[in-house]
Design a protein around this motif. Structure first.
Motif, PDB file in Angstrom:
ATOM      1  N   SER A 366       0.852  -1.179   0.000  1.00 13.10           N
ATOM      2  CA  SER A 366       0.000   0.000   0.000  1.00 13.10           C
ATOM      3  C   SER A 366       0.884   1.224   0.000  1.00 13.10           C
ATOM      4  O   SER A 366       2.099   1.125   0.080  1.00 13.10           O
ATOM      5  CB  SER A 366      -0.925  -0.009   1.224  1.00 13.10           C
ATOM      6  N   PHE A 367       0.290   2.397  -0.098  1.00 12.58           N
ATOM      7  CA  PHE A 367       1.069   3.608  -0.239  1.00 12.58           C
ATOM      8  C   PHE A 367       0.660   4.618   0.820  1.00 12.58           C
ATOM      9  O   PHE A 367      -0.513   4.803   1.113  1.00 12.58           O
ATOM     10  CB  PHE A 367       0.879   4.195  -1.638  1.00 12.58           C
ATOM     11  N   LYS A 368       1.689   5.270   1.393  1.00 10.10           N
ATOM     12  CA  LYS A 368       1.428   6.248   2.436  1.00 10.10           C
ATOM     13  C   LYS A 368       0.638   7.413   1.866  1.00 10.10           C
ATOM     14  O   LYS A 368       0.835   7.836   0.744  1.00 10.10           O
ATOM     15  CB  LYS A 368       2.762   6.741   3.012  1.00 10.10           C
ATOM     16  N   ASN A 369      -0.249   7.921   2.715  1.00  6.75           N
ATOM     17  CA  ASN A 369      -1.079   9.070   2.333  1.00  6.75           C
ATOM     18  C   ASN A 369      -2.007   8.767   1.163  1.00  6.75           C
ATOM     19  O   ASN A 369      -2.436   9.646   0.437  1.00  6.75           O
ATOM     20  CB  ASN A 369      -0.200  10.287   1.979  1.00  6.75           C
ATOM     21  N   GLU A 534      10.252   4.444   0.965  1.00  3.96           N
ATOM     22  CA  GLU A 534       9.549   5.452   1.745  1.00  3.96           C
ATOM     23  C   GLU A 534       8.163   5.814   1.211  1.00  3.96           C
ATOM     24  O   GLU A 534       7.445   6.572   1.854  1.00  3.96           O
ATOM     25  CB  GLU A 534      10.417   6.713   1.833  1.00  3.96           C
ATOM     26  N   VAL A 535       7.798   5.297   0.058  1.00  6.77           N
ATOM     27  CA  VAL A 535       6.444   5.515  -0.463  1.00  6.77           C
ATOM     28  C   VAL A 535       5.603   4.256  -0.278  1.00  6.77           C
ATOM     29  O   VAL A 535       4.462   4.319   0.169  1.00  6.77           O
ATOM     30  CB  VAL A 535       6.473   5.948  -1.943  1.00  6.77           C
ATOM     31  N   CYS A 536       6.183   3.106  -0.629  1.00  8.69           N
ATOM     32  CA  CYS A 536       5.469   1.848  -0.414  1.00  8.69           C
ATOM     33  C   CYS A 536       5.333   1.593   1.085  1.00  8.69           C
ATOM     34  O   CYS A 536       6.234   1.892   1.865  1.00  8.69           O
ATOM     35  CB  CYS A 536       6.217   0.686  -1.059  1.00  8.69           C
ATOM     36  N   VAL A 677      17.584   6.873   2.161  1.00 10.96           N
ATOM     37  CA  VAL A 677      17.771   7.192   0.745  1.00 10.96           C
ATOM     38  C   VAL A 677      17.161   8.539   0.381  1.00 10.96           C
ATOM     39  O   VAL A 677      17.611   9.198  -0.569  1.00 10.96           O
ATOM     40  CB  VAL A 677      17.205   6.053  -0.128  1.00 10.96           C
ATOM     41  N   SER A 678      16.162   8.998   1.134  1.00 11.91           N
ATOM     42  CA  SER A 678      15.574  10.316   0.848  1.00 11.91           C
ATOM     43  C   SER A 678      16.609  11.422   1.026  1.00 11.91           C
ATOM     44  O   SER A 678      16.610  12.413   0.281  1.00 11.91           O
ATOM     45  CB  SER A 678      14.366  10.570   1.748  1.00 11.91           C
TER      46      SER A 678
END
Length: 688
Positions: A366-369, A534-536, A677-678
């Motif tokens: 799933s994805f944040k936000n 960081e998105v997944c 990594v961000s």
């Protein structure tokens, strides 16, 4: 007169020399295959005349090479102390009939594709792992096969149907498991088979009817049952160290084949044939009587369903036999997917838990936000009983992933011929598929042995997860194919190839990358990793970040490939290629997000220096790129000496220094000291 003749004679001599040289010129495809093999074997100096680029193996008489005309026909390099692997272009040696690389230190997987016209194949006494290549099944003229004394593992595929000339098989002293393939019974020319010191199980009945067999060694395995009587009178039989039954063997069933070793044929005994006819006659009579009783009984029943329909509903015997027959626990139905308990993420190493009845699953990505979305719709069940799961392409939840047929991919990839092979690794082979309308795809066939018993379900889960991942710097999944036990992922095809190709090939075309282009490639790759980390949600560990998995499009934009396959890297017990592994990764289960950051730091070092992560041809102190580079990254004087010479000094020193600072913290030995990594993305953005 003499001065006039002198230049004429000289011209004739030169013409003769050049004519003989042209006639001896080796076929370019053969040269390329040997160049690749030489590089893959770490360019050994012991092979006199061999080269990693160009050359004339036939004309210059390369060590161990025999030719006929312009074609290489034999390679004999046994006992030369060779290391590395065999590469993946050997199948291009179309005229090769004799290949002997035995008694060396070669390792890695045996090439999936081997020359089809081999008569003699000996790769024994090395350190090869993986399985026996299925391409052996295509060697119709093969008489001698020896893979003994390696580290081969897994089960033998049923690949021996069309090898009538095969006389000797030696697979001894490996770690092979499972039952013997039934196609052994087709090896009518087999005389010698050595399978000792493995972990084979089951019976050896597939060997009993071979008319010419005279030397069998199956000692020290896990075979059970009885030693066939047909083998007890052969010249050399070794069977110790197994679990043979001590009870009296059962009588053979009526009609059992027997081998007449005097005539070399297979026949039926008269008694067995007579008994079989009697049994058949009595059986038919009984069936007729039973059918009559059932028919009379059926007339008295007031039923709306035929017995055929009843069998269809209840799984009776009237169904046609499926390609894949699951165990009861393997038949899964994906109805709404709200109730798939225990389903893990792509990076999970835990086994999937299932409910005893129907099993449903939810997305593991799933994805944040953003709202969680399902990966397989309720209207698209995965048919585990067919060996192929039903189409996902009509579902919006899979973002347009297409179901390809096996026939379609075979046609577009020239039957998966060696000239369409563009790469191979621990997970399988990658082929180029080209359509008449100009479409091109990269088809990655997953080694079926990696999927385990839950082949179809595992693969459908992989497809679902990968199809949910979308980013401009990811190699997009176009579709999939799951038919006849073969599982393939279909990706975009990138004509510029991989970053590895640009950085490490020696031709002029391989290094067109300016400094700004290198920064842009690093940034795009970092953004792809940032998406996974960081998105997944939960975060996805890639586990296989290296320059060969960064593909470049026509504008040299990077696209990260091989994502979503982390479970396979765990199951194969394979770490990354030498030089990419973080220090903490003593085994695949130790990978974390920070391990990905380390591997990416190594890729950045490749961009900075133009060097390979590990290069055995360099002095010992320089072979490991990270070990050599780390002490020099902070010193501007030494840093300028490290920069890739192909850049010819065309860069801003401050930019190189800042890039080196990012690299140095990514390859820190302590995982906790490496940045997320961000942070790397933000630092690279400032350099563009």
């Amino acid at each position: 007169m003499a001065p006039t003749l002198h230049p004429i004679i000289l011209c004739i001599a030169c013409l003769g020399f050049f004519t003989s040289h042209v006639l001896a010129k080796t076929d370019s495809q053969d040269v390329s295959a040997l160049n690749d093999a030489y590089k893959s074997m770490n360019s050994p100096s012991k092979l006199n005349g061999w080269s990693s680029s160009g050359g004339d193996p036939c004309g210059d008489s390369w060590d161990g090479i025999t030719c006929k005309g312009s074609s290489v026909t034999e390679i004999k390099v046994s006992g030369r102390g060779l290391s590395g692997s065999l590469g993946y272009q050997l199948a291009n040696l179309k005229s090769l009939t004799y290949l002997d690389v035995s008694k060396n230190n070669l390792n890695g997987n045996l090439p999936y594709q081997l020359p089809e016209n081999l008569v003699y194949l000996d790769a024994s006494e090395n350190d090869f792992n993986g399985n026996v290549p299925y391409s052996v099944s295509l060697m119709n003229d093969l008489t001698y096969l020896n893979f003994g004394r390696n580290n081969l593992n897994g089960e033998l595929s049923d690949m021996f149907q069309k090898l009538p000339k095969l006389e000797t098989i030696d697979l001894s002293s490996n770690q092979l498991t499972g039952k013997l393939p039934q196609s052994f019974a087709n090896l009518t020319g087999l005389k010698t088979i050595h399978l000792q010191d493995n972990q084979f199980k089951g019976s050896i009945n597939s060997l009993r009817d071979l008319p010419q067999i005279d030397d069998v060694n199956v000692a020290n395995n896990q075979f059970t049952g009885w030693i066939p009587n047909e083998l007890k009178n052969i010249g050399n039989l070794e069977t110790g160290g197994n679990r043979w039954s001590s009870s009296r063997p059962p009588s053979p069933p009526p009609g059992t084949r027997r081998v007449d070793r005097n005539s070399g044929g297979v026949g039926l005994s008269n008694k067995a044939l007579t008994t079989g006819l009697i049994v058949a006659a009595s059986t038919i009579g009984g069936l007729i009587f039973t059918a009559g009783v059932i028919a009379l009984f059926a007339r008295r029943k007031n039923s709306h369903h035929s017995s055929h329909f009843f069998d269809e509903e209840k799984g009776g015997t009237n169904r046609s036999k499926p390609l894949f027959t699951p165990q009861p626990s393997q038949v899964l139905q994906y109805d709404s997917m709200d109730d798939f308990k225990g389903q893990k993420t792509v990076d999970s190493n835990a086994s999937t838990e299932t409910k005893p009845s129907s099993v449903r699953r939810t997305s593991s990505v799933s994805f944040k936000n953003s709202p969680t979305f399902h990966l397989i719709p309720s209207s698209t069940p995965v048919a585990a009983t067919s060996g192929r799961f039903s189409s996902l392409e009509d579902s919006p939840d899979t973002r347009g992933v297409k179901a390809f047929t096996l026939l379609e991919l075979q046609n577009s990839a020239s039957g998966f011929s060696p000239n369409r092979l563009i790469g191979e690794g621990t997970l399988g082979r990658v082929y180029k598929a080209k359509y008449e309308d100009g479409r091109k795809y990269a088809v990655k066939e997953i080694d079926s042995s990696l999927l385990g018993k839950r082949n179809v379900e595992d693969f459908s889960h992989i497809v679902s997860n990968i199809s949910s991942i979308h980013h401009p710097n990811m190699a997009e999944l176009v579709g999939y194919c799951s038919e006849q036990g073969r599982n393939m992922l279909v990706y975009e095809y990138f004509t510029s190839g991989s970053l590895n190709r640009f950085l490490h090939q020696t031709d002029d075309f391989s290094r067109p990358l300016t400094w700004n282009t290198r920064i842009r490639i690093a940034l795009g790759t970092a953004q792809a990793i940032e998406y996974l980390h960081e998105v997944c949600s939960p975060p996805l560990v890639h586990k296989n970040i290296k320059s060969s998995n960064i593909l470049l499009d026509s504008e040299l934009n990077p696209h990260l490939s091989d994502y979503g396959l982390a479970n396979f890297h765990h199951r194969t017990s394979q770490n990354l290629g030498v030089g990419y592994n973080a220090p903490e990764c003593t085994d695949p289960s130790a990978y974390t997000l920070k391990s990905d950051v380390y591997s990416f730091g190594v890729v950045m070092l490749e961009l900075l220096t133009g060097r390979r992560p590990y290069d055995s041809e360099r002095p010992k102190a320089e072979q490991s790129l990270v070990r050599w580079a780390k002490p020099q990254l902070k010193e501007m004087g030494t840093l300028e000496e490290m920069v890739d010479p192909s850049l010819c000094g065309l860069y801003v020193p401050e930019s190189v220094s800042a890039f080196a600072d990012i690299v140095s913290i990514c390859v820190m030995s302590e995982p906790g000291l490496r940045p997320p990594v961000s942070n790397v993305v933000e630092a690279l953005k400032r350099l563009v």
